[in-house]
Design a protein around this motif. Sequence first.
Motif, mmCIF file in Angstrom:
data_model
loop_
_atom_site.group_PDB
_atom_site.id
_atom_site.type_symbol
_atom_site.label_atom_id
_atom_site.label_comp_id
_atom_site.label_asym_id
_atom_site.label_seq_id
_atom_site.Cartn_x
_atom_site.Cartn_y
_atom_site.Cartn_z
ATOM 1 N N ASP A 206 0.329 -1.576 -7.963
ATOM 2 C CA ASP A 206 -0.157 -1.319 -8.608
ATOM 3 C C ASP A 206 0.064 -2.216 -9.706
ATOM 4 O O ASP A 206 -0.459 -2.345 -10.859
ATOM 5 N N LEU B 112 -1.039 8.637 -8.384
ATOM 6 C CA LEU B 112 -0.275 7.782 -7.360
ATOM 7 C C LEU B 112 0.166 6.526 -7.742
ATOM 8 O O LEU B 112 -1.236 5.719 -8.443
ATOM 9 N N TRP B 113 1.091 6.544 -8.046
ATOM 10 C CA TRP B 113 1.611 4.582 -8.492
ATOM 11 C C TRP B 113 2.166 3.996 -6.551
ATOM 12 O O TRP B 113 2.688 4.246 -6.331
ATOM 13 N N ARG B 114 1.472 2.631 -6.300
ATOM 14 C CA ARG B 114 1.716 2.347 -5.188
ATOM 15 C C ARG B 114 2.159 0.843 -5.486
ATOM 16 O O ARG B 114 2.237 0.859 -7.004
ATOM 17 N N ASP C 90 11.024 9.350 -1.822
ATOM 18 C CA ASP C 90 9.830 9.680 -2.304
ATOM 19 C C ASP C 90 9.438 10.550 -1.353
ATOM 20 O O ASP C 90 9.252 10.190 0.292
ATOM 21 N N ASP D 248 0.720 -1.342 0.090
ATOM 22 C CA ASP D 248 0.125 -0.084 -0.154
ATOM 23 C C ASP D 248 0.960 1.017 0.180
ATOM 24 O O ASP D 248 0.305 2.423 -0.077
ATOM 25 N N ASN D 249 2.301 1.330 -0.052
ATOM 26 C CA ASN D 249 3.318 2.123 0.049
ATOM 27 C C ASN D 249 3.237 3.047 -1.078
ATOM 28 O O ASN D 249 3.066 1.806 -2.731
ATOM 29 N N THR D 250 3.657 4.311 -1.530
ATOM 30 C CA THR D 250 3.419 4.987 -2.957
ATOM 31 C C THR D 250 4.895 4.963 -3.340
ATOM 32 O O THR D 250 5.676 5.058 -2.204
ATOM 33 N N ARG E 174 -2.482 7.789 -14.098
ATOM 34 C CA ARG E 174 -3.018 7.617 -12.603
ATOM 35 C C ARG E 174 -1.683 8.431 -12.067
ATOM 36 O O ARG E 174 -0.531 8.671 -12.294
ATOM 37 N N ARG F 220 4.872 9.257 -7.797
ATOM 38 C CA ARG F 220 3.934 10.316 -7.623
ATOM 39 C C ARG F 220 4.292 10.515 -9.104
ATOM 40 O O ARG F 220 5.035 12.101 -9.314
#
Length: 442
Positions: free
Chosen positions: A307, A302-304, A442, A287-289, A300, A292
């Motif tokens: 994804d 935000l990419w986690r 990030d 779940d961490n990004t 999109r 950006r």
Amino acid sequence: MAHSRQPLVRPEKQLTSSRLDIDLDSPILDGIDCTPNTKNQMISLKRKASQLLDQGSPNTTSPFLKWRLAVVESKLRVRAMQKQALSETNIFFDEAGKPKIEFVAVVKEEEKALLSEKAFLLSQRKILEEDLNDIVTSKVQLEEAYIAELRISLEAASSSKEKLPGLKSPRLDRKYFQDIINEYLGTKAVYPDTGDSSKWCNVLGYWSSPDSVKCAHIIPCSWNTKDMAHMFGGDEPPLTSRRNGLSLQKKIEEALDNCWIIIVPVDSVASIPTEWKVVLLNTAERDNTFFRDTFKATDRELWRWRDIDGRKLSFRNDNRPARRFLYMRYAFAWLHAEDKSWPDFKENVPPGEVWASPNKPDGYLRKSILRELGKKTGDRLPKDLVSAGIFEDPDTSSIVHDEVAGIKVTELVQGHLDGVRDTKKDEESTRAGEEDEPMEDD
């Protein structure tokens, strides 16, 4: 009559650089809060190793080397169980207040020294025996000469600045590597009107600014040429091969280096060209990004990490990295994830058959290497290819050769992440004027 000097040959103590005053053979870990089964095995194995040492070393060369190999193997079993015990407890301090993390570091350091010694004993036994017979006249001389020969061998292996603790990897021509990867994969576009350029990320499947995408080595730069010659059968040097790279967004390249992700075939049935996908091993980061997209170059903002878990790689042409390189990286990351006890990663990567291609010009991995990897990952060598002799070693398939191969793999797994960050910092600090800039968090 017993020798007046206690004959405990412990070269791993002399060959390690630990600054911590920790003796792993003392009762220091016996009271650790781990499972009863692990504790009993740890104490039992340590007792057996101690008994073997207490017997004392033989007086003549051949029995001495046989005894020393038994000692090394016995101590390796102890270190493995101590590592297991430490992984089972959340908090551990000794009487002096030293924390668990320091003990883990010392266990791994001594384990690395023992593995190097085992490879030395297995691969150079005959030559070593002849050399020692020429120079020793007493038991004390035998022990001292053995340690001297071991040290010389390890120093010779590192004389070309190839990877050993404390040494940098040889600097590669990074610009050349970038050029051949971008040309081979078609991952760089230059716009004649403006002179601007962009790069394609094989995972995200989008063009991006050239300073945000890197050409990543699949086989790491921290692996030395001697290891490469042992593992791969092709004539092309793996580190500079155009089939040893991918074009990746910076954080994805960092995740590949840190063994957070692997790249595996989409289907078990081979396709032409092969389709590849990403699998996230470090699921705690889901779940961490990691990216950006402030310039809206992708679909999109935000990419986690979740994804890209299971995401197919996107290529600009039919050219692909070598399967043997990707398989080696997959197995390497699998072993690292197991060592880190990452949860659920085995469920995402179920064991199957080895998918490294044995066909030239794609090259091959040694059968001994694949067999040792399979023991650890659960992958099986394909029966039809084994029966056809495709995976045979070019020189020998002996048990000794297989053991040395397994040690090489283990050493690389333990050593890669220790050196990767220093290597990156060294490259980035000396790469003034080159295309890539140091990564920022990030």
